[in-house]
Design an enzyme around this catalytic site. Structure first.
Site, PDB file in Angstrom:
ATOM      1  N   ASP A   1      -7.950  30.221 -18.434  1.00  0.00           N
ATOM      2  CA  ASP A   1      -8.062  30.170 -19.892  1.00  0.00           C
ATOM      3  C   ASP A   1      -6.968  29.282 -20.489  1.00  0.00           C
ATOM      4  OD1 ASP A   1      -9.072  30.831 -22.385  1.00  0.00           O
ATOM      5  OD2 ASP A   1      -9.148  32.972 -21.953  1.00  0.00           O
TER       6      ASP A   1
ATOM      7  N   ASP B   1     -16.666  32.066 -27.204  1.00  0.00           N
ATOM      8  CA  ASP B   1     -16.290  33.482 -27.322  1.00  0.00           C
ATOM      9  C   ASP B   1     -17.307  34.250 -28.153  1.00  0.00           C
ATOM     10  OD1 ASP B   1     -14.127  33.629 -25.735  1.00  0.00           O
ATOM     11  OD2 ASP B   1     -12.622  33.540 -27.321  1.00  0.00           O
TER      12      ASP B   1
HETATM   13  C1  GLA Z   1     -10.023  33.936 -24.698  1.00  0.00           C
HETATM   14  C2  GLA Z   1     -11.279  33.861 -23.875  1.00  0.00           C
HETATM   15  C3  GLA Z   1     -11.917  35.215 -23.783  1.00  0.00           C
HETATM   16  C4  GLA Z   1     -10.952  36.185 -23.155  1.00  0.00           C
HETATM   17  C5  GLA Z   1      -9.662  36.198 -23.951  1.00  0.00           C
HETATM   18  C6  GLA Z   1      -8.603  37.016 -23.239  1.00  0.00           C
HETATM   19  O1  GLA Z   1     -10.288  34.220 -26.021  1.00  0.00           O
HETATM   20  O2  GLA Z   1     -12.149  32.905 -24.419  1.00  0.00           O
HETATM   21  O3  GLA Z   1     -13.106  35.152 -23.036  1.00  0.00           O
HETATM   22  O4  GLA Z   1     -10.725  35.811 -21.829  1.00  0.00           O
HETATM   23  O5  GLA Z   1      -9.140  34.906 -24.138  1.00  0.00           O
HETATM   24  O6  GLA Z   1      -7.427  37.060 -23.939  1.00  0.00           O
END
Ligand code: GLA
Length: 731
Positions: A468, A538
């Protein structure tokens, strides 16, 4: 002679005259169905002559006639042209700001999947060289272009602009299609006719360039874009950092497409004898509309431009929307057990598992401290891997290796490892504490490599890593780089990231990695060679996903698009959508789930079991088939529909979604595409909820020509109705 006839005769004469004009070099760079042609005299300018339909070498003469007076310099440099935007701007060692390139030589080398042509240009006065490289990937109709810029002067020169490619497109009713958006609403499509003036598409996030504007465009040459007909050029800049794509519509003949690293507070000091290699610009051309261009990009990606392009993807459950940061051993074990019972194949433990001195309980701490939190996971990662094995599934884990928090042991130890400007406060992001590490620093590159290396050494059974990146580069200054190199921090960051990723891939070629950037921030071809897939957004709301997945599919193959079924009401939009629709939307890419299975009702579980089993039957069609987008959700027709067809055209998978619902709603007929007109297919409806019967088409045998030319009526009565039909050739 009438006036018209006279004009015609003069035109023919002109054509004949220009046709005889010989160039010392006609450089024809061809793939299976496309050609890119440059022409030059030795010691003269390199001129662009053609890009598009395939041209045989003996057709180049007449081509010059057609383009007489219109051909453009191939890679315009500042100072050499009047009143044009340029692709290369250099301040030479003595302060001269102009560059005049002339052809030195041309060489062609065979490459495994085609040919590489290298055109060497040299400044007429300064010892300064530019090699324009063209890799023609025959089978996929993609030509990658990039420049290698070499300083042979005695002192450093400054590169103020260095585009990867310059591509003139003949003016006409040309439409630009591009992607834009924001966090939780990525990859929205915009199409617009090109008008005089400059259209600039850029991203200045610093770290993740897939949110906001995208580094890929399509140019439809025959008016408003269509999915399966019309001539379309596609272009994708393969660079993970800041970029700018410019389309300059001249007042006379051309739209000039220029693509490269952003020049916004960015320049590059090129030392003597050093070479700067630009990122690649991949271009393609198709006469089969936007879907045709997409298919070329998808095939090219699977053939090597993304990692693991020939490996089928597992069906996974990600823990994020199920438990968020509340990671805890019992919950993880339950999720694995429940998901395995649904037929799942891989469990991914998301954020929240790490941090010793600073446990990751909130999003304001611990990034950089990649040690297991024993309070949450008493038996460690090894315990979870054991549990996964008992359930017959694989195990994966989340990391965010490029970042840290001020509340972390890493930051306490290495406050100089973060990007920060002198005499300025830290610019803190997520949780009020998050910072980006300075990847221009080789020690930081080693650290980022070691995050993956340590995990894989301790737990070699980890099968999947979600990588990420939840912050942009707000503090875009490097404590590591010298003062005279601060303007290249953006470039050095991404070169550093690439170095770390290359080391990881050399050592761990089989590890599956997802690129996530706070949602779709890392959807770009700069990082794809190291990643097997991307997190599209997300936002997991199935309705909004149809639009985002559609946009992403313009350039990225379905096997790379992570699409997860999540809870209803949806956590981002609050929308309630039936589980079948949620599954049917996720099944059009790499299927996964992102919810707490223990909250599912028995009937939801039984449906999920069937849908997962169905997906396993058709996974190869979705993940390796050719995409044909049929009815766009952006066309406001109340429905969206797409399909995948195997290369042999013996199987296909059709999806239809109802995205609007009102009384007396006209549902259009669905004409399929990409099938073999002469083959007969049996329709097999998939993803049928328990107790429901399949539609009238189930079991029906229909000829490909009928399916494509007459079309089918798809029953889509209820709100959020959807249908998935498998087509199998009847031999
Ligand atoms: C980001 C990612 C999510 C999740 C969060 C965790 O927002 O896109 O899918 O993994 O971080 O903190």
């Amino acid at each position: 002679m009438s006036k018209v006839k006279a004009l015609f005769a003069t035109a023919l004469l002109l054509l004949a005259v220009v046709e005889t004009k010989a160039w010392d070099y006609d450089i024809v760079i061809s793939t299976e169905n496309t050609s890119l042609v440059y022409s030059a005299n030795k010691g003269g300018d390199l001129r662009f002559s053609h890009y598009g339909a395939k041209i045989a070498p003996d057709e180049v003469g007449p081509l010059h006639g057609i383009w007489a007076g219109m051909n453009r310099v191939a890679y315009p440099t500042y100072g050499s042209e009047f009143n044009v935007l340029t692709s290369l701007q250099v301040v030479h060692a003595d302060g001269n700001t102009t560059t005049f390139l002339a052809l030195k030589d041309v060489a062609t080398y065979p490459a495994s999947d085609g040919e590489i042509t290298v055109i060497t240009l040299r400044d007429r006065h300064y010892p300064f060289e530019v090699k324009l490289n063209y890799h023609a990937r025959k089978a996929t109709d993609i030509i990658e272009m990039w420049a290698e810029i070499t300083n042979l002067e005695k002192k450093p020169v400054t590169l103020k602009r260095m585009d990867s490619g310059f591509l003139p497109v003949r003016r006409g009713d040309v439409w630009l299609t591009h992607l834009h958006g924001a966090w939780t609403a990525e990859t929205q499509i915009t199409s617009e006719p090109l008008r005089p003036g400059v259209k600039s598409i850029r991203n200045l996030d610093g770290a993740r360039n897939g949110q906001g504007d995208h580094a890929e465009v399509m140019l439809s040459l025959d008016g408003a874009p269509q999915e399966n007909v019309g001539r379309v050029i596609g272009a994708a800049l393969c660079w993970s950092g800041n970029y700018e794509l410019r389309i300059d519509t001249e007042n006379d003949f051309c739209h000039n497409l220029m693509a490269g690293i952003s020049t916004e507070m960015s320049e590059y000091r090129l030392e003597p004898k050093a070479t700067f290699t630009t990122p690649r610009l991949a271009v393609t051309y198709s006469t089969e509309g936007m879907s045709g261009v997409s298919r070329n990009f998808h095939r090219w990606a699977r053939a090597g431009q993304m990692h693991g392009g020939s490996t089928p993807r597992d069906i996974l459950l990600n823990s994020w929307e199920g438990v968020y940061l509340d990671v805890e051993e019992t919950k993880m074990n339950e999720m694995m057990r429940d998901f395995a019972a649904l037929g799942g194949e891989l469990f991914v433990m998301d954020d929240g598992w790490f941090g010793d001195k600073y446990p990751r309980d909130k999003d304001n701490s611990s990034l950089g401290d990649w040690v297991v939190n024993r309070r949450k996971l008493p038996h460690g990662v090894e315990g979870l891997i054991e549990a996964a094995k008992k359930n017959g599934i694989k195990f994966g884990i989340w990391i965010e290796p490029e970042c840290t928090n001020t509340l972390s042991e890493l930051y306490e130890k290495h406050p100089d490892w973060v990007l920060r400007a002198e005499n300025r406060d830290l610019r803190l992001t997520r949780g009020g504490t998050q910072l980006l590490l300075d990847l221009s620093n080789p020690e930081v590159q080693d650290f980022v490599f070691s995050v993956v290396d340590d995990l894989m050494t301790k737990y070699p059974d980890i099968a999947y890593i979600k990588w990420d990146a939840n912050t942009g580069a707000n503090n875009i200054a490097s404590p590591y780089l010298s003062r005279d190199k601060q303007l290249q921090v953006n470039i050095e960051y991404h070169k550093g990231l690439e170095k770390a990723l290359q080391r990881i891939r050399t050592k761990y070629p089989h590890l599956v990695m997802q690129a996530c950037g706070g949602g779709g921030g890392r959807v770009n071809y700069g990082t794809m060679p190291y990643f097997d897939e991307v997190w599209v957004s997300d936002n997991t709301d199935a309705l909004q996903r149809i639009y985002m997945q559609w946009g992403t599919s313009l350039f990225y193959p379905s096997m790379a698009m992570a699409q997860h079924v999540s809870a209803s009401p949806n956590h981002q939009t609050g929308r309630r959508i039936p589980m079948k629709f949620r599954f049917d939307v996720a099944m059009s890419g790499r299927l996964g789930m992102e919810m707490q299975p223990s909250t599912m009702t028995e009937s939801e579980k039984s449906f999920a079991r069937r849908a997962i089993a169905d997906y396993k039957q058709v996974r190869d069609i979705v993940q390796f088939g050719d995409i044909y987008r049929l009815i766009s959700p952006y066309a406001d027709r109340g429905v969206a529909s797409l399909m995948y067809v195997t290369p042999e055209k013996d199987r296909a998978l059709f999806f239809a979604y109802k995205i609007l619902h009102y009384r007396y709603q006209p549902i259009p007929r669905f004409s399929m595409a990409g099938l073999d007109a002469d083959k007969t297919y049996r329709i097999n409806e998939l993803s049928i909820p328990e107790g429901k019967s399949p539609s009238y088409l189930h079991g029906v045998k229909v000829k490909g020509s009928m399916l494509m030319n007459v079309g089918i009526e798809v029953p889509l009565g209820d709100e959020y109705a959807s249908r998935v039909y498998e087509l199998v050739e009847v031999k």
